[in-house]
Design a protein around this motif. Structure first.
Motif, PDB file in Angstrom:
ATOM      1  N   LEU A 312       0.946  -1.241  -0.018  1.00  0.00           N
ATOM      2  CA  LEU A 312      -0.029  -0.086   0.161  1.00  0.00           C
ATOM      3  C   LEU A 312       1.023   1.040   0.241  1.00  0.00           C
ATOM      4  O   LEU A 312       2.073   1.174   0.486  1.00  0.00           O
ATOM      5  CB  LEU A 312      -1.070   0.020   1.208  1.00  0.00           C
ATOM      6  N   THR A 313       0.259   2.267  -0.693  1.00  0.00           N
ATOM      7  CA  THR A 313       0.995   3.804  -0.376  1.00  0.00           C
ATOM      8  C   THR A 313       0.551   4.337   0.593  1.00  0.00           C
ATOM      9  O   THR A 313      -0.360   4.623   0.981  1.00  0.00           O
ATOM     10  CB  THR A 313       1.012   4.248  -2.061  1.00  0.00           C
ATOM     11  N   ALA A 314       1.372   5.560   1.129  1.00  0.00           N
ATOM     12  CA  ALA A 314       1.046   6.174   2.171  1.00  0.00           C
ATOM     13  C   ALA A 314      -0.089   7.189   1.543  1.00  0.00           C
ATOM     14  O   ALA A 314       0.125   7.764   0.478  1.00  0.00           O
ATOM     15  CB  ALA A 314       2.056   7.168   2.808  1.00  0.00           C
ATOM     16  N   GLY A 315      -1.236   7.189   2.190  1.00  0.00           N
ATOM     17  CA  GLY A 315      -2.134   8.268   1.998  1.00  0.00           C
ATOM     18  C   GLY A 315      -3.035   7.442   0.776  1.00  0.00           C
ATOM     19  O   GLY A 315      -4.179   8.460   0.258  1.00  0.00           O
ATOM     20  N   GLY A 316      -2.641   6.493   0.356  1.00  0.00           N
ATOM     21  CA  GLY A 316      -3.605   6.011  -0.847  1.00  0.00           C
ATOM     22  C   GLY A 316      -4.895   5.424  -0.511  1.00  0.00           C
ATOM     23  O   GLY A 316      -5.142   5.167   0.625  1.00  0.00           O
ATOM     24  N   LYS A 317      -5.874   5.476  -1.592  1.00  0.00           N
ATOM     25  CA  LYS A 317      -7.108   4.953  -1.252  1.00  0.00           C
ATOM     26  C   LYS A 317      -7.244   3.363  -1.470  1.00  0.00           C
ATOM     27  O   LYS A 317      -8.199   2.975  -1.295  1.00  0.00           O
ATOM     28  CB  LYS A 317      -7.983   5.544  -2.220  1.00  0.00           C
ATOM     29  N   GLY A 318      -6.074   2.852  -1.881  1.00  0.00           N
ATOM     30  CA  GLY A 318      -6.396   1.251  -2.176  1.00  0.00           C
ATOM     31  C   GLY A 318      -6.495   0.546  -0.994  1.00  0.00           C
ATOM     32  O   GLY A 318      -6.087   0.890   0.056  1.00  0.00           O
ATOM     33  N   THR A 319      -6.756  -0.498  -1.129  1.00  0.00           N
ATOM     34  CA  THR A 319      -6.665  -1.547  -0.013  1.00  0.00           C
ATOM     35  C   THR A 319      -5.739  -2.745  -0.503  1.00  0.00           C
ATOM     36  O   THR A 319      -5.858  -3.290  -1.811  1.00  0.00           O
ATOM     37  CB  THR A 319      -8.140  -2.002   0.336  1.00  0.00           C
ATOM     38  N   LEU A 320      -5.478  -3.838   0.385  1.00  0.00           N
ATOM     39  CA  LEU A 320      -4.873  -4.798  -0.045  1.00  0.00           C
ATOM     40  C   LEU A 320      -5.818  -6.129  -0.684  1.00  0.00           C
ATOM     41  O   LEU A 320      -5.416  -6.774  -1.293  1.00  0.00           O
ATOM     42  CB  LEU A 320      -4.151  -5.521   1.343  1.00  0.00           C
ATOM     43  N   THR A 321      -7.014  -5.844  -0.514  1.00  0.00           N
ATOM     44  CA  THR A 321      -7.918  -6.861  -1.003  1.00  0.00           C
ATOM     45  C   THR A 321      -8.296  -6.429  -2.518  1.00  0.00           C
ATOM     46  O   THR A 321      -9.062  -6.985  -3.335  1.00  0.00           O
ATOM     47  CB  THR A 321      -9.188  -6.943  -0.528  1.00  0.00           C
ATOM     48  N   GLU A 322      -8.014  -5.347  -3.100  1.00  0.00           N
ATOM     49  CA  GLU A 322      -8.198  -4.909  -4.489  1.00  0.00           C
ATOM     50  C   GLU A 322      -6.884  -5.642  -5.478  1.00  0.00           C
ATOM     51  O   GLU A 322      -5.603  -5.393  -4.845  1.00  0.00           O
ATOM     52  CB  GLU A 322      -8.067  -3.465  -4.716  1.00  0.00           C
ATOM     53  N   LEU A 323      -7.428  -6.162  -6.144  1.00  0.00           N
ATOM     54  CA  LEU A 323      -6.063  -7.057  -7.076  1.00  0.00           C
ATOM     55  C   LEU A 323      -5.947  -6.656  -8.409  1.00  0.00           C
ATOM     56  O   LEU A 323      -6.901  -6.206  -9.154  1.00  0.00           O
ATOM     57  CB  LEU A 323      -6.404  -8.645  -6.898  1.00  0.00           C
ATOM     58  N   GLN A 324      -4.750  -6.525  -8.761  1.00  0.00           N
ATOM     59  CA  GLN A 324      -4.423  -6.402 -10.330  1.00  0.00           C
ATOM     60  C   GLN A 324      -4.566  -7.868 -10.797  1.00  0.00           C
ATOM     61  O   GLN A 324      -3.807  -8.591 -10.392  1.00  0.00           O
ATOM     62  CB  GLN A 324      -3.104  -5.759 -10.402  1.00  0.00           C
ATOM     63  N   GLY A 325      -5.444  -7.569 -11.851  1.00  0.00           N
ATOM     64  CA  GLY A 325      -5.655  -9.115 -12.504  1.00  0.00           C
ATOM     65  C   GLY A 325      -7.045  -9.578 -12.568  1.00  0.00           C
ATOM     66  O   GLY A 325      -7.890  -8.808 -12.935  1.00  0.00           O
ATOM     67  N   GLY A 326      -7.395 -10.954 -12.521  1.00  0.00           N
ATOM     68  CA  GLY A 326      -8.972 -11.368 -12.579  1.00  0.00           C
ATOM     69  C   GLY A 326      -9.015 -12.230 -13.504  1.00  0.00           C
ATOM     70  O   GLY A 326      -7.912 -12.832 -14.121  1.00  0.00           O
ATOM     71  N   PRO A 327     -10.138 -12.684 -13.874  1.00  0.00           N
ATOM     72  CA  PRO A 327     -10.418 -13.828 -14.976  1.00  0.00           C
ATOM     73  C   PRO A 327      -9.776 -13.427 -16.275  1.00  0.00           C
ATOM     74  O   PRO A 327      -9.971 -12.107 -16.742  1.00  0.00           O
ATOM     75  CB  PRO A 327     -11.961 -13.682 -15.276  1.00  0.00           C
ATOM     76  N   ASN A 328      -9.203 -14.104 -16.961  1.00  0.00           N
ATOM     77  CA  ASN A 328      -8.074 -13.633 -18.097  1.00  0.00           C
ATOM     78  C   ASN A 328      -8.358 -14.424 -19.146  1.00  0.00           C
ATOM     79  O   ASN A 328      -9.215 -13.989 -19.870  1.00  0.00           O
ATOM     80  CB  ASN A 328      -6.748 -13.980 -17.477  1.00  0.00           C
TER      81      ASN A 328
END
Lengths: 438, 292
Positions: A312-328
């Motif tokens: 995660l990045t400082a002050g970022g809005k992202g969470t660890l459960t958001e993933l880059q990828g998915g059904p491909n």
């Protein structure tokens, strides 16, 4: 006999006519596309094209599936073609010549769109509707990537996520007890490893898109999983601070010597080799890397390797459960197939929980199914991947599936220029924003 | 009789001509035609006039690729022709081990480009590559770099390999030309006192000048279309620093599925090649020396 003027004229005229015929009303590609619906033939040869080469036990699992499918469908013969590394080119050539196989593996999003525009794939909705609980074996929201104008055109065969893999031994030898959970941790780890003379991160720098994954993951951590979709729909500008900051962060990593010396020349084989032989402490790549880890020459490697979700990045809005990828990767049916019903039967079985579970445990590839398997038969790290995928709250597709191909080329070019220090993060996104306006 | 011969020769040429039209002329016309369409695989193209061309000339990546193609062309010329001639001359003069060297220099020609690419990728490797090891061994460690992964050295690194690959071919072409020169000419020259460099300058070189012209045209037309080694070694990267017209065309056509646009790039390649080939032929137009 002699060649008279008139004969010459005839000959010349003949050639001119030929050329004219070749050009006549000639929008290229006019002979392909379209094609018969129906496709109810119950016997014959079903052709099936898969990209790449078999991974792990994939070959034998597929052979067994094909054998059982053939015995369950008398009169049907399945011809399997592994197209190797040039799958994309081969399928495009087949599209131009109008010879797509009955069942073809392809990717979703902007990769699939041209095939849909070309009317090359059949909508599968009626098949899916008539297939009972088949759909319930897949993870939720599986179809987004393959849906165009409200119709589903493919069934998914694999899911991939980008991860930060690390070598526990190399980190602890440098005095790093915890894998990096934040970008600041990652940067500190990079500096500590460099100071000890250890290559911090291995990455395929040659192909462009793995570096793009780092950039886009940073952007997602800064702006949340919705950022890219907002940018694509015009709700937020491409010059959004979350994007520019991702560029700054990427530059910080590069300036600290995060990537291996000469990383821009490393292809997958070279990047794999650095990590698998213990020469690099971390590796940023897709979840398919697990297979390389278990099949590495160093049989103890699998015990040393673990992963964390991208920091995660400082002050970022992202969470660890958001993933880059998915059904491909996914399977579609050619519009021209004369055996479309049989082709669907084949796909249904191939993407069933039973078959996907076999593929999963036999190859350690992530599959987009709610698989049932004996968790004790696979390395613990694989179970962690499966759980992580199941608990994901948001996916960002790979950008090369989200952006149009030519826009993606532009983006990777700019991203590479950034990596080489030719442009600043702000210039990069200014130029991309200007390009996207056109 | 003569006229009959002409008729018959025409008749016998027809099948070849038909084949040539079918597999060379028609596809070329189709490519030029497609360059005026927006066209993706499987789709019917939409006519866009010269739009692909204006877009292409406005694209900095295209201008890079064009520039790099000329660098490749000049680099290939500088490496292949002088080295090819020197090797051929040394072998022709039967210095020690000529049969051995003839084989050695020709080996790259029989290797697949992909094999050569893999080989040289190892040579250029940052950590264990031959080149960097050599530099370190002679105390030039400061010069080591990831040759293919650094945009300041990637282009020149691949140009050297392309040059190396074809030196053997031009050596063979020159060797054949040298061996065609009647021995009596050399004998006469020696009697008149023309030996060594003088003989090379006044006798040998003028007699292989036609072969030289042919070689220049071959190098130029080959370089404008060159693709495989570059793609296998760098894919035109990093950051387009080693891209050429053909790799640019490949990316547009087969990675971005813009076949019409790729057709426009191909058309430009064809035009560049025609201009260079015709231009060179004009420059070279001179009566060939008659061999005694």
């Amino acid at each position: 006999m002699k060649i008279t003027k008139s004969m010459r004229r005839m000959l010349g005229g003949g050639i001119a006519t030929l050329l004219a015929v070749a050009l006549a009303g000639c929008a290229p590609g006019a002979s392909t596309g379209g094609g018969g619906q129906g496709g109810g033939s119950k016997t014959g040869t079903l052709t099936f094209w898969l990209g790449g080469d078999p991974v792990g036990k994939e070959g034998s699992i597929l052979s067994a599936y094909v054998a059982s499918f053939e015995s369950g469908h008398p009169g049907v013969k399945v011809s399997v073609v592994w197209t190797g590394a040039q799958h994309k080119q081969k399928v495009q050539a087949a599209l131009v010549s109008g010879d797509l196989p009955d069942v073809v593996q392809w990717w979703g999003g902007s990769f699939m769109e041209p095939l849909i525009t070309a009317n090359a794939l059949r909508p599968l909705d009626s098949y899916i509707g008539g297939s009972g609980d088949w759909q319930s074996g897949l993870i939720d929201n599986w179809s987004k990537n393959y849906t165009f104008s409200g119709k589903i055109y493919a069934a998914p065969t694999d899911a991939s996520t980008v991860q930060l893999y690390y070598n526990r031994d190399l980190l602890s030898q440098t005095g790093i007890s915890q894998p990096p959970g934040t970008f600041e941790d990652l940067l500190a780890a990079v500096k500590a490893l460099r100071a000890k003379g250890v290559t911090p991160i291995s990455i395929n720098g040659k192909d462009g898109w793995p570096l793009q994954e780092v950039y886009t993951y940073l952007a997602m951590r800064n702006g949340g999983a919705g950022l890219i979709f907002d940018a694509l729909s015009g709700k937020r500008p491409w010059t959004d601070p979350a994007f520019v900051l991702a560029g700054t962060q990427l530059r910080q990593l590069i300036d600290a010597g995060a990537f291996a010396d000469g990383w821009l020349a490393d292809d997958t084989a070279a990047a794999d080799a650095r990590f698998m032989t213990g020469k690099a402490a971390m590796y940023i790549f897709g979840s398919w890397t697990l297979n390389s880890v278990v099949s590495a020459d160093d049989k103890t490697l699998i015990d040393k390797v673990d992963y964390v979700p991208f920091p995660l990045t400082a002050g970022g809005k992202g969470t660890l459960t958001e993933l880059q990828g998915g059904p491909n990767g996914a399977l579609g049916i050619s519009t021209k197939s004369k055996m479309a019903d049989i082709a669907w039967e084949f796909i249904k079985g191939y993407t069933s929980v039973e078959h996907a579970s076999q593929v999963a445990t036999g190859t350690l590839v992530l599959v987009p199914n709610k698989i049932r398997y004996d968790r004790s038969t696979v390395p613990a790290i694989y179970n962690d991947h499966v759980d992580q995928l199941a608990k994901a709250t948001g996916f960002n597709l790979f950008w090369n599936e989200l952006l149009k191909p030519e826009d993606n080329t532009k983006f990777t070019d700019l991203n590479n220029s950034l990596a080489e220090g030719k442009i600043t993060p702000q210039q990069m996104m200014d130029q991309f924003a200007a390009y996207m306006k056109k | 009789m003569i006229r009959n011969l002409r008729i018959w020769s025409l008749i016998f040429l027809l099948p070849g001509l038909a084949l040539f039209i079918y597999i060379v002329v028609l596809p070329t016309i189709q490519v030029i035609n497609s360059s005026m369409y927006n066209w993706s695989p499987g789709q019917v193209g939409t006519f866009v006039g010269l739009n692909n061309f204006t877009q292409m000339f406005a694209d900095p990546s295209f201008r890079d690729a064009l520039l790099h193609t000329f660098v490749l062309l000049i680099g290939a010329m500088i490496i292949q022709i002088p080295l090819g001639f020197i090797f051929a001359y040394l072998i022709f003069r039967r210095y020690i081990g000529s049969a051995f060297f003839q084989t050695v220099f020709f080996i790259p020609m029989v290797l697949s480009s992909v094999v050569i690419a893999l080989l040289w990728t190892q040579v250029y490797n940052q950590d264990f590559g031959l080149l960097n090891s050599l530099l370190r061994a002679v105390g030039l460690g400061d010069l080591t770099r990831p040759w293919l992964g650094d945009s300041s050295s990637s282009l020149i690194s691949v140009v050297v390999v392309v040059g190396w690959q074809y030196v053997g071919l031009y050596m063979l072409i020159f060797l054949a030309a040298l061996q065609r020169i009647p021995h009596s000419i050399f004998e006469a020259a020696e009697i008149d006192g023309a030996v060594g460099v003088r003989q090379l300058k006044s006798i040998t070189a003028p007699l292989v000048i036609d072969t030289l012209k042919l070689s220049v045209i071959l190098v130029v037309t080959g370089a404008v279309q060159y693709f495989n080694l570059i793609w296998a070694m760098t894919q035109g990267g990093p950051a387009n620093s080693s891209s050429v017209l053909a790799s640019y065309m490949f990316i547009k056509g087969l990675q971005e599925s813009r076949l019409g646009y790729a057709g426009a790039v191909a058309t430009v390649m064809l035009v560049v090649n025609l201009i260079l080939a015709i231009g060179l032929q004009r420059v070279f137009r001179r009566e060939p020396l008659e061999l005694g």
